[in-house]
Design a protein around this motif. Structure first.
Motif, short mmCIF file in Angstrom:
data_model
loop_
_atom_site.label_atom_id
_atom_site.label_comp_id
_atom_site.label_asym_id
_atom_site.label_seq_id
_atom_site.Cartn_x
_atom_site.Cartn_y
_atom_site.Cartn_z
N VAL A 134 0.84 -1.21 0.00
CA VAL A 134 0.00 0.00 0.00
C VAL A 134 0.87 1.25 0.00
CG1 VAL A 134 -1.72 1.33 1.31
CG2 VAL A 134 -1.88 -1.16 1.24
N SER A 162 2.66 12.49 1.84
CA SER A 162 3.69 11.85 2.65
C SER A 162 3.44 12.21 4.11
CB SER A 162 5.06 12.30 2.14
OG SER A 162 6.07 11.63 2.82
N TYR A 176 6.71 2.99 9.21
CA TYR A 176 5.94 4.12 8.69
C TYR A 176 6.85 5.27 8.23
CZ TYR A 176 2.42 7.79 8.31
OH TYR A 176 1.63 8.81 7.85
N1 LIG Z 1 -3.83 12.09 9.84
C1 LIG Z 1 -2.56 12.30 10.11
O1 LIG Z 1 -2.21 12.69 11.24
C2 LIG Z 1 -1.52 12.12 9.01
C3 LIG Z 1 -0.27 12.72 9.20
C4 LIG Z 1 0.69 12.58 8.20
C5 LIG Z 1 0.41 11.87 7.06
N2 LIG Z 1 -0.80 11.27 6.91
C6 LIG Z 1 -1.03 10.50 5.67
O2 LIG Z 1 -2.20 10.98 5.05
C7 LIG Z 1 -2.72 9.95 4.20
C8 LIG Z 1 -4.23 9.88 4.39
O3 LIG Z 1 -4.50 9.47 5.72
P1 LIG Z 1 -5.68 10.12 6.59
O4 LIG Z 1 -5.04 10.84 7.70
O5 LIG Z 1 -6.62 10.83 5.73
O6 LIG Z 1 -6.29 8.76 7.21
P2 LIG Z 1 -7.75 8.13 7.09
O7 LIG Z 1 -8.79 9.14 7.44
O8 LIG Z 1 -7.69 6.87 7.88
O9 LIG Z 1 -7.89 7.79 5.53
C9 LIG Z 1 -7.08 6.78 4.94
C10 LIG Z 1 -7.57 6.46 3.55
O10 LIG Z 1 -6.71 5.47 2.97
C11 LIG Z 1 -7.51 4.42 2.46
N3 LIG Z 1 -6.83 3.13 2.53
C12 LIG Z 1 -6.19 2.59 3.60
N4 LIG Z 1 -5.77 1.36 3.30
C13 LIG Z 1 -6.17 1.10 2.03
C14 LIG Z 1 -6.06 -0.02 1.17
N5 LIG Z 1 -5.47 -1.18 1.55
N6 LIG Z 1 -6.58 0.05 -0.08
C15 LIG Z 1 -7.20 1.18 -0.49
N7 LIG Z 1 -7.34 2.28 0.28
C16 LIG Z 1 -6.84 2.23 1.53
C17 LIG Z 1 -8.77 4.42 3.33
O11 LIG Z 1 -9.87 3.88 2.61
P3 LIG Z 1 -10.63 2.49 2.93
O12 LIG Z 1 -10.45 2.18 4.39
O13 LIG Z 1 -12.05 2.77 2.53
O14 LIG Z 1 -9.97 1.51 2.03
C18 LIG Z 1 -8.98 5.92 3.56
O15 LIG Z 1 -9.70 6.45 2.48
C19 LIG Z 1 -1.99 8.65 4.58
O16 LIG Z 1 -1.05 8.32 3.58
C20 LIG Z 1 -1.28 9.02 5.89
O17 LIG Z 1 -0.08 8.29 6.04
C21 LIG Z 1 -1.78 11.39 7.86
#
Ligand SMILES: NC(=O)c1ccc[n+]([C@@H]2O[C@H](COP(=O)([O-])OP(=O)(O)OC[C@H]3O[C@@H](n4cnc5c(N)ncnc54)[C@H](OP(=O)(O)O)[C@@H]3O)[C@@H](O)[C@H]2O)c1
Length: 284
Positions: A134, A162, A176
């Motif tokens: 992923v 990222s 991670y």
């Molecule tokens: N939130 C933070 O604090 C933070 C900080 C830094 C970076 N990020 C990055 O931001 C990005 C988005 O994360 P978010 O914070 O928005 O988290 P989130 O609300 O949990 O959303 C994650 C998304 O990724 C999808 N996903 C996860 N595993 C998947 C899989 N196997 N196949 C297809 N889709 C998948 C989920 O969709 P489904 O579950 O429906 O498949 C969901 O739409 C990530 O790359 C994360 O590393 C987040």
């Protein structure tokens, strides 16, 4: 893990592409992980800016609701692609589906992702392998498959979601930060590779952001103990990313706290900054 089913709806007729109500072709953006958090927000913002969408994730109900929302609010058309990106064949299937529908993506958002709690040896290798697929394999293959059309057309955007984690010392045992390091470094390398082609490539490096990320990770309670100033809402993070991609910035760090943290991690010695990892992160 979610079921391995895969369906595509809203299929336009071959040669037609995705069009708006006035039948003018609209540019097309593909967003992975569009069912929640940053991906959902980026999808809404891109639709507002005139893009039609291809949205990818596992939860079909969420994607269908998003499709209806952007149609109502912005007149955008959406192709829903239900895929589990931990499956090695998923990127190829998505690329083939786009090709057979003659859909050309101008804006690619590599956003889907999650964290893996615990230390290196607390997980089976199969969990690490899925995680790497992923967090590394899937978006690299999608990017490799979609870039040639962007370069041929002389216009395109790749926004890689990222993390600030890629710019700070790595917590013990977690893959991670290392995979996000690869994403940030690859974004920089691709940006240089694509200079003068009209295609931009940018890494967005958010810090702690209010999404479902930490609920999925299962450490929401510990995260709630962190002070408010360390957190951002999803919208300003996404706006900074889209703006940075437009200006072909290599790396975008949104928010004053995150900017300060990344600056300190760049100028201070690792022996010092590695001692500043929050306790809640160290104890994951
Ligand atoms: N939130 C933070 O604090 C933070 C900080 C830094 C970076 N990020 C990055 O931001 C990005 C988005 O994360 P978010 O914070 O928005 O988290 P989130 O609300 O949990 O959303 C994650 C998304 O990724 C999808 N996903 C996860 N595993 C998947 C899989 N196997 N196949 C297809 N889709 C998948 C989920 O969709 P489904 O579950 O429906 O498949 C969901 O739409 C990530 O790359 C994360 O590393 C987040």
């Amino acid at each position: 893990m979610a079921p391995s089913t895969r369906r595509v709806d809203s299929k336009p007729k071959p040669g037609q592409g995705v069009r708006d109500a006035s039948d003018r072709p609209r540019p097309l953006a593909l967003v992975t992980g569009a069912s929640a958090g940053l991906g959902r927000e980026l999808s809404l913002l891109l639709a507002q800016r005139g893009y039609d969408l291809v949205v990818v994730a596992r939860r079909e109900d969420r994607l269908t609701a998003l499709k209806q929302e952007v149609a109502t609010k912005f007149g955008a058309r959406t192709k829903v692609v239900v895929e589990d990106l931990s499956h090695a064949a998923a990127p190829r299937r998505i690329l083939e589906e786009l090709r057979s529908a003659k859909l050309e993506v101008e804006y690619l958002v590599n956003n889907a992702g999650y964290g893996l709690d615990g230390r290196f040896l607390t997980h089976q290798w199969s969990e690490h392998a899925q995680f790497l697929q992923v967090m590394v394999g899937s978006w690299l293959q999608l990017t490799h498959g979609l870039l040639p059309t962007m370069v041929r057309k002389g216009h395109g955007r790749v926004l890689n979601v990222s993390s600030l984690a890629s710019l700070c010392p790595e917590p013990p045992g977690s893959l991670y930060s290392p995979v996000k390091c690869l994403m940030t470094a690859t974004s920089r390398a691709l940006r240089m590779d694509l200079l003068h082609t009209g295609v931009h490539c940018t890494a967005l490096c958010p810090g702690f952001t209010y999404t479902e990320f930490h609920d999925v990770l299962g450490n929401r309670k510990a995260m709630n103990a962190l002070p408010r100033f360390m957190w951002q809402e999803a919208r300003p993070v996404c706006l900074a990313g889209l703006d940075g991609a437009e200006r072909n910035k290599a790396v975008v760090v949104p928010g004053a706290f995150n900017k300060t943290a990344s600056f300190l991690c760049r100028v201070l010695p690792y022996s010092l900054t590695s001692k500043l990892i929050p306790k809640s992160v160290m104890e994951r």
